[in-house]
Write an enzyme that holds these catalytic residues in place. Structure first.
Site, PDB file in Angstrom:
ATOM      1  N   HIS A  30       0.806  -1.213   0.000  1.00  0.00           N
ATOM      2  CA  HIS A  30       0.000   0.000   0.000  1.00  0.00           C
ATOM      3  C   HIS A  30       0.838   1.262   0.000  1.00  0.00           C
ATOM      4  O   HIS A  30       0.354   2.331  -0.346  1.00  0.00           O
ATOM      5  CB  HIS A  30      -0.943   0.022   1.211  1.00  0.00           C
ATOM      6  CG  HIS A  30      -2.083  -0.931   1.063  1.00  0.00           C
ATOM      7  ND1 HIS A  30      -1.991  -2.253   1.405  1.00  0.00           N
ATOM      8  CD2 HIS A  30      -3.334  -0.751   0.575  1.00  0.00           C
ATOM      9  CE1 HIS A  30      -3.147  -2.845   1.156  1.00  0.00           C
ATOM     10  NE2 HIS A  30      -3.974  -1.970   0.638  1.00  0.00           N
ATOM     11  N   GLY A  31       2.078   1.171   0.416  1.00  0.00           N
ATOM     12  CA  GLY A  31       2.895   2.376   0.407  1.00  0.00           C
ATOM     13  C   GLY A  31       4.182   2.197   1.164  1.00  0.00           C
ATOM     14  O   GLY A  31       4.307   1.305   2.015  1.00  0.00           O
TER      15      GLY A  31
END
Lengths: 642, 462
Positions: free
Chosen positions: B322-323
């Site tokens: 996700h990041g």
């Protein structure tokens, strides 16, 4: 193909199996499908063909956005930018639906778009301009009048003919158009006017002629500003009340294209100015005006606006421009060549320029024959009680990431840093949109007229970048080239004004900036920090000094410290500038600047060693010849690294 | 270009559908590919090249693997090349700066120095399309699918605009046959319109209004406990309606074009456990991780301890997907921890026979705690927020000042989440009593978008 043939199972990764009956008849299926395509397509076709004819119908926010887009200095060539430039505002559907929808939301939730109240007959109002101040009006009137009177005395002493235009509120003049649930309010116009006149100021009565002509369409319905008729009435009664004669002038007519409107010759004669090509020369589609600037050799420029519906011509002197693109921010006054014409146009200003107006006058950079100070009544009597509404306006920005930068001294709140895309610690991507910004909804509210300053340190990694300091009614842009950034942005603010503070963007996509520190500085209220004596005009000689005595002693900040504002000046201050802090116990603490300061500058002084001491005043001594002056001392907020 | 933008809704989509309708069948994949490239390059034309690089890499890799296997070899070298290329792109654009920043103190401690690594703007959708193309190459290597020999068809698979930038992650085998030949019908198109309208309404009428409340909560430096809970509740609904809304719109657009994309959400807040939650939330990602990471690692076939390690590893990487931020790592670890706990306690839990409602409430509580890490900008921020939620913060709380529209959105969201029909039922069954209210919601959402604008989709940043 029948629905039952759609049989991919969820387990196999397809859509789920059909369960239950499929009951919509085919004619309805066709209707939904066709309406989906045709109505969306029709809207697109109609939008593409819509001229920017009445942008005010689409609403302030959209129009301001369009103005930014229309005036974008650099095109990055992307289709997105092209689209934004060409088609953004051209929507007849939106112009029709938005007021109706706004009204529907208002009736449903009792609050629609928090920036707009929809009244009767399509009239818009702004909530923060509608509500009256609840209590202690006399005390507050006196408090507001005092600094204005001080400015008035100084200007009169300099031989300037000064008038004050106190602007009535739309919600008072058009009270019958207010939405249900908002009772007409009498306002405090006459209280302010009497208070100002008691202090020797000349304040023409605009309320009475406006009330008498309230049926004449003095305001744009879907805007908060005067119509051309309103501007004409205002000009007539201000000039009549002040005994100033306005020459007959031809209106320039509605601009049909982006060509600047030729300036009358007498404007160019003023101060020997010449018109230079400048990227800020632009057409503002929202305000239907053309702006361009005259430059003089010393860097002073005069910002000229021509607009078709209003007075024939007016001039806004905005201050001193510097070679690196910095300038002092505030409007000092509005002028016509001869004589003065009241500033009656919507938009950028005006802001009561107590501090900097004085400085400009002292420096001899601005020496008008006549000066009209424009003072909207709602600023004084309304905003202090309407923080929530204003805060909600500021919250409209789309945000993804919010980072606090610490509390602001005297500001009653905190600022946050909003960024749509954080690439790494302190590193932000900038876009042509104004999306990276500091703000604190409802909290950044100056308690009084004073100075706010933002200091940004870091590096533009890929750019250029543009820093914009802004409030709800004005902004100032700084261009930041690629490289290290150490930018101090001073800003004069009036009572209860809300700040968007700092927005960063870039005219090109993919720009990046690393922000090492962002400091927010709130001034002591200038009503409390008084200058000890009159200041000489012109350049200062070697060994100059200035002293400020605080009428209210100030504890030395444990975190942060003091900021000393220097300027305006086109020169730098050599190292060795002295700051002497006068403490309550009689001690004097002497500090020396280690490096040259380029004005306008903020010298940040660490006062952590003076914890528990109380400062009663300060003095600044210049080591060499410089055209500079101390504007104010200020408290610095505790700093937090982003 | 985003689905909830003026240009997409009023110009791109009607124009594309009109052109698509009159395009001969043999050229429809070409039409989709060209439109997708325009869609993707609308704001950053240069990033199209990056996507084309990934397309070419996996197209060639797939062909070479198939060729090698036809001659009795495995083609492993081409698989490795594809993995290195795709993961290298991800590493460069998404994780390099994070890794460099994270390793710098450690390396410095050993007396070495790392070179400065300037962060790079994350190309939109890179996490989605690299996972799609990798799954294709792996499937070809496993002989699960045949290699695609038509470059236009393969380009169509990679660039297909409905699900390009924010999923669902469509695996090649799911739509391979539809790329070659797909059917179009009024009922299919109609269902697509319904799904698109449903997603759009969820996004504009629920997710966007709640975003202001969630943003305010996470911008505050201190909050009263009630406001902190309100803020995280708003975020939980915002992210669900935002992401599932996008997925619905993508699935709807796919149906309009004759494609059947996998569902991405199955009422996740109905989950009775975290394990159940991951069967319902971002299904295309969790199944991708299951099939291409968990199972190859051994899954649950190598004993309990190895199963727990595999679970933890998969969830950590899922978080990191996700990041590039430690908050996502902690969020992934948190999810993995509860998956392991539930597996450990599976026996007792089954015997105790908890009421279903209790399981749903407990799971939702755990999910809310997890969202704090997901949303916070860094770990101290997450800890501060959690402290505020549980009344452990010293500072005086700020008031969020929720507006009536926030409470309305929260109420409607709760009704839909816990008592409403899932979108897939709405679309599949298309009962007339649902169709008309859905039309009203869609056209209302269009009005609302004119009025308020739209908030960017949350999953664009991943």
């Amino acid at each position: 193909m029948s629905p039952s043939s759609i049989s991919n199972s969820e387990e196999r990764g397809g859509t789920p199996e059909i369960r239950g009956a499929f009951t919509t008849p085919r004619f309805l299926q066709a209707g939904v499908a066709l309406s989906f395509i045709l109505l969306l397509g029709a809207r697109g076709v109609s939008d593409l063909g819509w001229p920017i004819a009445r942008p005010e119908l689409v609403g302030n926010e959209r129009a301001k956005e369009a103005a930014l887009v229309a005036n974008a200095r650099v095109s990055d060539g992307s289709l997105f930018r092209w689209w934004e430039r060409q088609w953004r505002l051209r929507s007849p559907a939106a112009s029709v639906s938005k007021p109706l929808y706004s009204e529907a939301l208002l009736s449903l939730f009792k609050e629609a778009d928090p920036s707009i109240l929809v009244g009767k007959d399509g009239f818009f109002f702004q909530p923060h301009r509608v509500r009256p101040r609840k209590s202690n009006l006399d005390e507050l009137v006196a408090e507001d009048a005092r600094p204005l009177a001080a400015l008035h005395r100084r200007l009169v002493a300099l031989g300037i003919d000064v008038g004050v235009a106190l602007l009535p509120r739309k919600s008072v003049i058009c009270a019958d158009k207010l939405p249900h649930g908002f009772d007409p309010v009498a306002g405090s116009y006459q209280s302010y006017r009497r208070a100002f006149e008691d202090l020797g100021m000349r304040v023409p009565d605009l309320l009475t002629p406006f009330m008498e002509r309230r049926e004449s369409g003095l305001y744009f319905p879907a805007d908060t500003h005067w119509s051309p008729e309103g501007e004409r009435i205002a000009a007539e009664f201000v000039t009549r009340g002040l005994g100033w004669q306005v020459p007959e002038a031809q209106r320039v007519g509605a601009p049909r294209n982006l060509d600047p409107i030729p300036a009358p010759a007498d404007l160019r004669k003023l101060a020997g100015l010449r018109l230079l090509p400048h990227p800020t020369q632009h057409f503002d589609p929202y305000h239907q005006q053309t702006q361009f600037r005259f430059y003089a050799a010393d860097g002073t420029y005069i910002h000229y606006l021509a607009y078709p519906g209003g007075p024939p011509a007016s001039l806004m002197v905005t201050g001193t421009s510097y070679s690196d693109g910095r300038m002092f921010p505030q409007t000092v006054g509005w002028y016509c060549a001869e004589p003065v014409i009241p500033e009656t146009r919507p938009g950028i200003g005006p802001i009561l320029p107590i501090g900097l107006a004085m400085q400009h006058v002292r420096e001899g950079q601005v020496m008008p024959k006549r000066l009209l100070i424009e003072l909207p009544e709602f600023w004084m009597c309304c905003q202090a009680s309407t923080r929530k509404e204003i805060s909600t306006v500021l919250m409209q920005c789309p945000t993804v990431d919010l980072q606090p930068i610490g509390p602001t001294a005297n500001a009653g709140g905190e600022a946050v840093f909003r960024s749509p895309r954080v690439l790494g610690p302190g590193i932000h991507e900038l876009t042509p949109e104004w999306k990276v910004e500091t703000t604190r909804p409802g909290k950044i509210q100056n308690p009084g007229t004073g100075i706010l300053s933002i200091r940004l340190r870091g590096e533009v990694l890929h750019g250029p970048a543009i820093a914009r300091v802004s409030s709800i009614s004005a902004f100032l842009d700084y261009e930041l080239p690629v490289g290290a950034v150490d930018l101090a942005m001073p800003w004069v603010a009036t009572r209860a004004e809300c700040f968007g503070l700092l927005a960063l963007s870039s005219p090109v996509t993919g720009a990046k900036i690393r922000i090492d520190s962002l400091e927010l500085v709130m001034d002591l209220d200038l009503a409390r920090a008084q200058l000890a004596g009159p200041l000489p005009l012109g350049s200062r000689e070697s060994g100059w000094s200035q002293r400020v005595v605080f009428s209210a002693p100030v504890p030395a900040p444990r975190l942060g410290g003091l900021a000393v504002f220097l300027g305006p000046s086109a020169h730098s201050h050599p190292p060795g500038l002295e700051l002497i802090l006068e403490l309550e116990n009689g001690d004097r603490k002497r500090l020396v600047s280690p490096e040259a300061l380029e004005a306008p500058a903020i010298w940040l002084v660490d006062t952590s060693a003076l914890a528990d001491q109380v400062i009663v005043g300060l003095e600044v001594r210049g080591p060499g010849s410089a055209s500079a002056g101390l504007v104010s001392g200020a408290m610095i907020a505790p700093m937090k690294r982003l | 270009m985003v689905f909830s933008s003026h240009v997409f809704l009023y110009v791109f989509l009607p124009a594309f559908l009109a052109v698509y309708a009159i395009t001969p069948r043999g050229l429809r994949s070409t039409t989709i590919s060209l439109a997708s490239l325009l869609f993707y390059g609308w704001s950053r034309p240069d990033l199209v090249l990056l996507m084309l690089f990934s397309t070419v890499l996996d197209y060639v890799s797939g062909l070479r693997i198939a060729h090698a296997q036809s001659r009795g070899r495995t083609g492993r070298a081409w698989l490795i090349l594809s993995m290195v290329g795709n993961l290298g792109m991800l590493a460069t654009f998404k994780y390099a700066h994070f890794l460099a920043q994270s390793l710098r103190p450690l390396v410095h401690h050993w007396g070495w120095t790392l070179p400065e690594w300037e962060p790079i703007a994350l190309p939109v959708g890179i996490s989605f399309y690299t996972f799609q193309t990798m799954s294709y190459t792996i499937d070809v290597f496993r002989r699960d699918v045949e290699a695609q020999r038509n470059p236009i068809d393969f380009l169509c698979f990679v660039t297909m605009f409905p699900q390009l930038v924010a999923g669902p992650i469509v695996r090649y085998h799911t739509i391979a046959h539809e790329i070659r030949s797909r059917q179009h019908s009024l009922s299919l198109f109609f269902r697509g319109v319904l799904a698109f309208q449903s997603g759009f309404a969820k996004k504009i009428l629920i997710a966007d209004p709640l975003s202001t409340l969630a943003d305010s909560a996470f911008a505050a430096t201190s909050l009263a406990p009630g406001d902190a809970w309100l803020g995280i509740l708003a975020y939980a609904f915002q992210i669900y309606f935002d992401f599932s809304g996008y997925s619905d719109m993508a699935i709807g657009l796919g149906l309009m074009l004759g494609f059947h994309f996998p569902i991405n959400f199955d009422r996740p807040y109905w989950a009775r456990s975290i394990t159940d939650f991951w069967r319902r939330w971002h299904i295309s990602l969790s199944t991708w991780l299951r099939d291409y990471l968990y199972v190859p690692l051994g899954g649950n076939r190598k004993g309990s301890l190895r199963t727990y390690v595999n679970l933890a590893l998969v969830m950590l990487l899922g978080g990191l997907w996700h990041g590039a931020n430690w908050t996502f790592v902690v969020w992934g670890a948190y999810q993995g921890f509860w998956l392991i706990v539930e597996r450990l306690l599976a026996g007792p839990i089954a015997r105790w026979r908890f009421p279903r409602a209790l399981g749903i409430a407990w799971t939702f509580f755990l999910v809310l705690i997890g969202w704090v890490f997901f949303r916070a900008k860094d770990l101290p921020h997450a800890i501060d927020y959690l402290s505020a939620m549980f009344g452990l913060s010293d500072s005086v709380g700020q008031t969020l000042g929720p507006r009536p529209i926030h409470f309305t959105a929260l109420g409607v969201a709760s009704l839909i989440v816990w008592f409403g029909k899932p979108t897939r039922d709405l679309v599949d069954q298309a009962r007339i009593q649902w169709v008309l209210p859905l039309q009203a919601a869609f056209w209302w959402a269009l009005l609302h978008m004119d009025y308020e604008g739209h908030v960017p989709f949350l999953y664009f940043q991943f």
